[in-house]
Design an enzyme around this catalytic site. Structure first.
Site, PDB file in Angstrom:
ATOM      1  CG  HIS A  62      -0.505   0.113   2.532  1.00 37.28           C
ATOM      2  ND1 HIS A  62      -0.304   1.332   3.148  1.00 37.28           N
ATOM      3  CD2 HIS A  62      -0.178  -0.820   3.451  1.00 37.28           C
ATOM      4  CE1 HIS A  62       0.144   1.133   4.382  1.00 37.28           C
ATOM      5  NE2 HIS A  62       0.229  -0.159   4.594  1.00 37.28           N
ATOM      6  CG  ASP A  89       2.579   0.357   7.886  1.00 37.53           C
ATOM      7  OD1 ASP A  89       1.865   0.443   8.907  1.00 37.53           O
ATOM      8  OD2 ASP A  89       2.140  -0.030   6.785  1.00 37.53           O
ATOM      9  CD  GLU A 122      -3.201  -1.135   5.573  1.00 35.66           C
ATOM     10  OE1 GLU A 122      -2.810   0.001   5.951  1.00 35.66           O
ATOM     11  OE2 GLU A 122      -3.280  -2.108   6.334  1.00 35.66           O
ATOM     12  CD  GLU A 123      -1.618   2.714   7.568  1.00 32.78           C
ATOM     13  OE1 GLU A 123      -2.304   2.331   8.538  1.00 32.78           O
ATOM     14  OE2 GLU A 123      -0.420   2.401   7.430  1.00 32.78           O
ATOM     15  CG  HIS A 176       0.979   3.151  12.496  1.00 34.26           C
ATOM     16  ND1 HIS A 176      -0.353   2.923  12.659  1.00 34.26           N
ATOM     17  CD2 HIS A 176       1.294   2.555  11.333  1.00 34.26           C
ATOM     18  CE1 HIS A 176      -0.809   2.206  11.633  1.00 34.26           C
ATOM     19  NE2 HIS A 176       0.173   1.969  10.821  1.00 34.26           N
TER      20      HIS A 176
END
Lengths: 328, 348, 351
Positions: free
Chosen positions: B68, B175, B204-205, B315
């Site tokens: 992603h 990520d 995606e998140e 994150h």
């Protein structure tokens, strides 16, 4: 009641995503009864009974998978930590046993806690397989296991692990056995992964593209001491679902089931389930939408190792389905 | 792709801004590295970048690979009289990390800072300040100027520039820019026995959204999802699972909150890793969710597995990963695809 | 029929999630004169098609407004009193003393009550009444109730529309009948204008329980793009910070991952040229509307969202400005009419 079949069904290994063993059991029984049998990409088993022609396509779904646990960590001494596969409540399992795919047995226990009046969190439980170290533990991170309890028949009651939803699978098999001629094409779907994502029913229903979908599952009851109020009781007949936390039954399907029950003189209950859902919630939203409903077997102690149902309820669920599927 | 090229690609992708729904810069950054290596490249209605790499024809097998493009960040939702920006999170951010950060605001990447009331003047409170109470200061004089420079809907990302750190590399958005780098590296290699669709997914998140559409559009027989995942290998009070560990190789998902990986694919990857001498580890089951969570239930169902590069502090503004893990992930992915035959996932 | 009468009629219609047929029955004659085709799909979504004048194959715009309302459902009968629970996000803090209708074998009037404060402990008195302690009283003996009301009977709020100052109105189910009204007005306006695109007006079902009707109708229609209409949080005395919008200052336009940036810009441009006031509504994640379901249907559908500011959401005193309903309708109609036959939302970096 085919107790031998039901026993075989409840005892077969099949946590979500790992349903090979239970699928083989069901496949052997349904293959001679159906016109065509296949397995879908995620592992669901479908048995098609073709109609005489000009009818609808109906899916009847019961899920093959059962709740279980998966190893998340093996400590130095060989004790296992685990996570849930499906809805697990720590209170139900302390002191119980689990079985891994290879037959290894483990005991579930809990750490000593400072405040033992509180319900422990899942993280405070562990499984003991009798190993003496991480190296000689016969299991590893990622291995799934199921709970262990044999089936006991006592009067009109059945007590066993995994009546959710092997009793539903049983009902489908019995319904298939008794099926008379009908114009409708009937797809008996033994779905996978219901307890975690409903993905088996969702994808199999997508492929079938039915006109109507019915799930057959267990539901809770409101008849135990100080239970959450619910108008369903064990022994008062199959429950016809009005709604649950994931789905509102299509009124036409609900009414079709009620009409069939009344026609055939089968006692029934109207079900509203506040916490929980079934494969019907997923099938309902497939493609352009599928009118869906659910017939439920009242079950005490759902998701505990000792679930309890009434034999008459089970038999009447078969009768209700048969009446609903019979040509009008 | 050699290590230097792979890291250069990773740094470049990490430095590119792209929160959920606003991935255009990441697409622009990816394109030149894909053109010439794949038969077709297109953008779909949601913004997914879809690359088709034809197979050699050895197997009639269509495989979907995803990574992603979006990163977690913030969005401007309001302005204060003093010219500060009020924000909300885009994806889930650990609010504990926000005070004291430098950020980049909008397409012009204007610098901004997140500051809170001085400790001398603040009430004693152990609770984390919620994002709704934080503001971003870009130095605007007043509400009008703030509104002009950063209107409602403006996206904000962490300001980190990727760089080496000890034996590891540091940067924001590993990520899943690490997964994107791995996917590019795979697509730049020779054709595989199966037909591959490499999709750089969006959103995606905020709910595995682009992947769902990609799964429906590509309709593959199997899917491999590439991710940057949690490495919690820091000191703890009690012994326990680190979820994954840096330096121990690609991380295999057996089960997370969004799906159960197909056991046949898990077995395949383990066999391939063992035969090739590639280290691997299992992600702690039951944690997190990935694009496989929505891909696996598209159409008639798709057997799926997630391979991830372990990263500390995902994150947050600065994540860390081990370049070896990134290389091993590319190698393991390629080797697994080379060994993937229709028989592996055929229905019994 | 003017906007006020339309809203009155739509608000009065009874359509709890999953049982929207009665609303559909009210809408059909309102939509029929402005539609080339009108049908109901498998889940109960009402779909009207107004064909465009472009050459075939024509692109299609789907506009969705959910017609279901939150309500209550009978879960048990005790001593003639009905136990109830919610259908959708009904706010149990705002139910006491309300007049309701129980839809059993026939419609029965009822009142929502609970035990009086005089007989409760100080602690209980200070707490919000939990569902188990709320009852619907239909004023009949137990045997009569059991004969006339089944488990699962829906219960709707009785609240005729209230006219407040400044053309504000208050009532039940304005979430989302206000948008259904706007969609109805847009359908009428579009009939009188040229538009190249096909226009689908869809009154969706079961939005309040997970935007389910939107999901399936979008799959079925597979439109080129979609504009969802819903209500949004209006500025009110006890909640007027970020994320709330003033009443009577026009609809909001959603911005965020759920919405295609080109559509957002185009809606703003059309609003400007039509002199319709609007505000941008930032939605960085789940939009909580039909648009969320529609966007990921099939191969992805570009979406936009118009929001009518509304106070006291999910309470039987939902309040909004009639003019905002009209503005929303005008914006939707003007936007639809503005779409050129070859227009498609694109990404800036597409080849």
């Amino acid at each position: 009641m085919d107790l031998e079949l039901l026993t075989q069904l409840t005892q077969a290994f099949g946590p979500p995503g790992y349903e090979e063993e239970i699928r083989a059991v069901i496949r052997e029984v349904v293959t001679p009864l159906a016109d065509s049998v296949w397995v879908d990409p995620l592992g669901s088993l479908v048995a098609l009974k073709r109609g005489t022609g000009g009818g609808k396509k109906t899916v009847l779904a019961a899920h093959m998978d059962e709740i279980g646990v998966m190893v998340t960590y093996v400590d130095e001494k060989g004790y296992l930590r685990f996570t849930r596969m499906g809805g697990i409540s720590p209170l139900m399992h302390i002191g119980g046993r689990v079985r891994f795919a290879d037959g290894t047995v483990g005991v579930i226990s809990v750490e000593r806690r400072e405040d033992s009046s509180k319900i422990p969190a899942l993280e405070q439980l562990y499984i003991d397989v009798g190993a003496s170290s991480r190296e000689d533990a016969p299991v590893q991170v990622g291995d799934p296991a199921v709970f262990m309890r044999p089936l006991v028949a006592q009067g009109r009651r059945l007590i066993s692990k995994t009546l959710d939803d092997r009793v539903g699978c049983y009902v489908l098999i019995e319904t298939l056995r008794r099926l008379g001629p009908t114009p409708d094409d009937l797809y008996f779907l033994f779905s996978v992964q219901e307890e975690v994502t409903l993905s088996g029913a969702r994808t199999s229903a997508y492929k079938i593209d039915p006109d109507m979908a019915l799930a057959v599952d267990v539901t809770m009851t409101g008849d135990t001491p100080k239970a959450l109020p619910m108008a369903v009781e064990m022994g008062k007949g199959p429950a016809i679902k009005v709604q649950d936390s994931g789905m509102i039954a299509h009124p036409a399907v609900r009414d079709l089931l009620i009409a069939a029950a009344e026609r055939a003189g089968i006692p029934y209950q109207r079900e509203i389930l506040l916490g929980g859902s079934t494969d019907a919630a997923a099938m309902q939203l497939v493609r352009g939408g599928v009118p869906s409903g659910c017939v439920s077997i009242p079950c005490r102690y759902v998701h505990s190792p000792s679930e309890m149902v009434d034999v008459t309820d089970v038999e009447q669920t078969v009768a209700l389905l048969s009446a609903a599927l019979a040509p009008a | 792709m050699n290590r230097d090229a792979l890291l250069e690609l990773l740094y470049m992708l990490s430095n590119t801004p792209g929160t959920s729904g606003d991935e255009i810069e990441v697409r622009r950054a990816l394109r030149p590295h894909l053109e010439g290596h794949v038969e077709s490249l297109r953008v779909d209605a949601m913004g997914n970048l879809i690359a088709h790499k034809k197979g050699t024809g050895a197997h009639d097998l269509r495989v979907l690979l995803t990574a992603h493009m979006d990163e977690v960040g913030l969005m401007v939702v309001d302005h204060t009289g003093e010219g500060a920006l009020k924000v909300a999170t885009s994806g889930s951010i650990d609010a504990r990390l926000l005070p004291g950060l430098e950020v980049r605001v909008g397409p012009q990447a204007r610098p901004g800072v997140i500051g809170i009331k001085a400790i001398h003047r603040a009430d004693e409170d152990e609770n984390v300040i919620p994002v709704s109470a934080l503001t971003v200061d870009i130095g605007a004089h007043d509400r009008e100027e703030a509104l002009e420079l950063a209107p409602i809907g403006t996206r904000i990302t962490f300001a980190t520039t990727a760089h080496p750190l000890g034996q590891l590399v540091a940067g924001k958005a590993f990520d899943d820019r690490a997964g994107c780098a791995a996917l590019v590296a795979l697509l730049q290699g020779p054709p595989l026995p199966c037909d591959v669709f490499g999709v750089f997914t969006v959103q995606e998140e905020v709910g595995l959204r682009g992947a769902r559409v990609a799964g429906y559009t590509v309709a593959p027989a199997a899917a491999f999802v590439l991710e940057g995942t949690i490495a919690d290998d820091l000191p703890k009070e009690e012994e326990g699972s680190p979820t994954s560990e840096i330096g121990k190789g690609p991380v295999l998902t057996v089960m997370d909150r969004s799906y159960v990986a197909d056991p046949r694919l898990v077995r395949l990857v383990i066999q391939v890793a063992t035969a090739a001498g590639i280290p691997y580890q299992f992600k702690q089951p039951g944690i997190g969710g990935t694009d496989a969570g929505t891909i696996h239930f598209t159409r008639e169902g798709v057997p799926a597995i997630t391979l991830a590069i372990p990263c500390r502090y995902i994150h947050g503004p600065v994540a860390l990963l081990d370049p070896q893990d990134l290389e091993h992930t590319v190698a393991l992915l390629r080797a697994s695809l080379e060994q993937l035959t229709p028989e592996v996932i055929q229905r019994p | 029929m003017n906007t006020l009468e339309l809203i009155q009629q739509l608000s009065a219609a009874v359509g709890p999630s999953g049982r929207e047929a009665a609303v559909s029955d009210v809408l059909r004659p309102l939509w029929e004169p402005w539609s080339d085709e009108l049908r109901t799909d498998a889940m109960g979504n009402l779909i009207a098609l107004q064909r465009g004048n472009g050459a075939e194959p024509r692109p299609a715009l789907m506009s969705a407004a959910h017609m279901d309302e939150i309500a209550l459902i009978v879960t048990g009968i005790e001593k003639g009193f009905l136990h109830v629970h919610r259908i959708g996000g009904t706010d149990c803090r705002a139910l006491l003393g309300l007049e309701v209708t129980v839809h059993g074998q026939e419609d029965l009037p009822g009142i929502i009550g609970t035990r009086p404060p005089h007989v409760l402990s100080a602690d209980e008195r200070g707490r919000i009444v939990p569902w188990e302690k709320l009852f619907v009283d239909v004023g009949l003996p137990h045997a009569e109730v059991v004969a006339r009301v089944s488990i699962g009977a829906p219960v709707s709020i009785q609240r005729p529309l209230i006219r407040l100052q400044n053309d504000l109105v208050a009532g039940k189910a304005l979430d989302n009948r206000a948008s259904v009204a706007a969609l109805t007005l847009a359908l009428q306006q579009l009939r009188r204008r040229e538009h190249a695109w096909d226009f689908y007006a869809v009154a969706t079902v079961q939005e309040e329980v997970g935007a389910k009707g939107a999901l399936t109708s979008a799959f079925g229609l597979n439109p080129t793009l979609a504009i969802a209409l819903d209500v949004t949080f209006g500025k009110q005395a006890d909640d007027n910070g970020g994320g709330t919008f003033p009443l009577d200052k026009g609809p909001t336009i959603g911005i965020g991952p759920n919405f295609h940036p080109q559509l957002v810009q185009r809606l703003r441009d059309v609003a400007k040229s039509e002199e319709i006031p609007t505000a941008l509504e930032p939605l960085p994640g789940h939009s909580g509307t039909d648009a969320w379901s529609i966007q990921t249907a099939r191969e992805g559908i570009p979406c936009g969202l118009l929001g009518i500011p509304l106070r006291y959401m999910h309470q039987p005193v939902e309040t909004l400005a009639l003019r905002d309903v009209e503005r929303t309708a005008r914006l939707l109609a003007a936007f639809t009419a503005s779409l050129e036959a070859d227009y498609r939302p694109r990404w800036e970096d597409e080849q």
